[in-house]
Scaffold this motif. Structure first.
Motif, PDB file in Angstrom:
ATOM      1  N   TRP A 149      12.485  11.253   0.687  1.00  0.00           N
ATOM      2  CA  TRP A 149      11.968  10.759   1.908  1.00  0.00           C
ATOM      3  C   TRP A 149      10.436  11.022   1.964  1.00  0.00           C
ATOM      4  N   MET A 150       9.701  10.066   2.485  1.00  0.00           N
ATOM      5  CA  MET A 150       8.126  10.224   2.757  1.00  0.00           C
ATOM      6  C   MET A 150       7.723   9.287   4.067  1.00  0.00           C
ATOM      7  N   TYR A 151       7.037  10.206   4.844  1.00  0.00           N
ATOM      8  CA  TYR A 151       6.625   9.622   6.027  1.00  0.00           C
ATOM      9  C   TYR A 151       4.954   9.562   6.128  1.00  0.00           C
ATOM     10  N   PHE A 152       4.483   8.458   6.412  1.00  0.00           N
ATOM     11  CA  PHE A 152       3.186   8.016   6.606  1.00  0.00           C
ATOM     12  C   PHE A 152       3.108   7.798   8.153  1.00  0.00           C
ATOM     13  N   THR A 153       1.615   8.013   8.444  1.00  0.00           N
ATOM     14  CA  THR A 153       1.157   7.821   9.865  1.00  0.00           C
ATOM     15  C   THR A 153       0.016   6.963   9.560  1.00  0.00           C
ATOM     16  N   ARG A 154      -0.311   5.723  10.275  1.00  0.00           N
ATOM     17  CA  ARG A 154      -1.216   5.041  10.064  1.00  0.00           C
ATOM     18  C   ARG A 154      -2.408   5.571  10.944  1.00  0.00           C
TER      19      ARG A 154
ATOM     20  N   ALA B 293       0.981  -1.246  -0.179  1.00  0.00           N
ATOM     21  CA  ALA B 293       0.062  -0.066   0.043  1.00  0.00           C
ATOM     22  C   ALA B 293       1.163   1.193  -0.098  1.00  0.00           C
ATOM     23  N   LEU B 294       1.880   1.113   0.709  1.00  0.00           N
ATOM     24  CA  LEU B 294       2.809   2.518   0.922  1.00  0.00           C
ATOM     25  C   LEU B 294       3.609   2.891  -0.547  1.00  0.00           C
ATOM     26  N   HIS B 295       4.074   1.616  -1.118  1.00  0.00           N
ATOM     27  CA  HIS B 295       4.644   1.742  -2.643  1.00  0.00           C
ATOM     28  C   HIS B 295       3.638   2.482  -3.305  1.00  0.00           C
ATOM     29  N   GLU B 296       2.331   1.981  -3.379  1.00  0.00           N
ATOM     30  CA  GLU B 296       1.461   2.584  -4.385  1.00  0.00           C
ATOM     31  C   GLU B 296       1.321   4.061  -4.096  1.00  0.00           C
ATOM     32  N   LEU B 297       1.225   4.418  -2.686  1.00  0.00           N
ATOM     33  CA  LEU B 297       0.798   5.679  -2.321  1.00  0.00           C
ATOM     34  C   LEU B 297       2.083   6.542  -2.414  1.00  0.00           C
TER      35      LEU B 297
ATOM     36  N   TRP C  73      -3.189   4.865   5.510  1.00  0.00           N
ATOM     37  CA  TRP C  73      -2.063   5.415   5.618  1.00  0.00           C
ATOM     38  C   TRP C  73      -2.220   6.665   5.208  1.00  0.00           C
ATOM     39  N   VAL C  74      -1.708   7.733   5.745  1.00  0.00           N
ATOM     40  CA  VAL C  74      -1.852   9.073   5.506  1.00  0.00           C
ATOM     41  C   VAL C  74      -0.363   9.901   5.620  1.00  0.00           C
ATOM     42  N   LEU C  75      -0.018  10.607   4.618  1.00  0.00           N
ATOM     43  CA  LEU C  75       1.220  11.270   4.398  1.00  0.00           C
ATOM     44  C   LEU C  75       1.275  12.369   5.251  1.00  0.00           C
ATOM     45  N   ASP C  76       2.329  12.231   6.409  1.00  0.00           N
ATOM     46  CA  ASP C  76       2.627  13.180   7.299  1.00  0.00           C
ATOM     47  C   ASP C  76       3.573  14.190   6.859  1.00  0.00           C
ATOM     48  N   HIS C  77       4.659  13.921   6.517  1.00  0.00           N
ATOM     49  CA  HIS C  77       5.563  14.863   5.839  1.00  0.00           C
ATOM     50  C   HIS C  77       6.577  13.991   4.788  1.00  0.00           C
TER      51      HIS C  77
ATOM     52  N   VAL D  32      11.693   5.428   1.313  1.00  0.00           N
ATOM     53  CA  VAL D  32      12.517   6.421   0.684  1.00  0.00           C
ATOM     54  C   VAL D  32      12.585   5.689  -0.873  1.00  0.00           C
ATOM     55  N   LEU D  33      12.661   6.821  -1.508  1.00  0.00           N
ATOM     56  CA  LEU D  33      12.626   6.666  -3.036  1.00  0.00           C
ATOM     57  C   LEU D  33      13.726   7.241  -3.687  1.00  0.00           C
TER      58      LEU D  33
END
Length: 70
Positions: free
Chosen positions: A50-55, A10-14, A60-64, A40-41
């Motif tokens: 870098w992308m940080y997500f919170t559940r 799911a995070l890959h896709e997001l 999963w929601v992008l935090d920063h 990390v991409l």
């Protein structure tokens, strides 16, 4: 508890959905710490991002995000 295989997919896709195809973005790592995930991409072949997500419940929601780890 997070099913890491399903969450990683799911995070890959997001993360990749944020980039146009021309950016040739690809995920190089996904790591979890509690309800937070770091993705990390590599973008345009040599730019790390870098992308940080919170559940939040089941989502999963992008935090920063940014051009370095935080």
């Amino acid at each position: 508890m997070v099913d890491s295989g399903r969450a990683e997919h799911a995070l890959h896709e997001l993360a990749l959905a944020e980039w146009p195809p021309a950016a040739e973005a690809r995920v190089i790592s996904v790591s979890f710490v509690g309800p937070t995930a770091e993705v990390v991409l590599v973008v345009n072949g040599d730019y790390e991002y870098w992308m940080y997500f919170t559940r939040d419940d089941a989502t999963w929601v992008l935090d920063h995000d940014g051009n370095g780890p935080s």
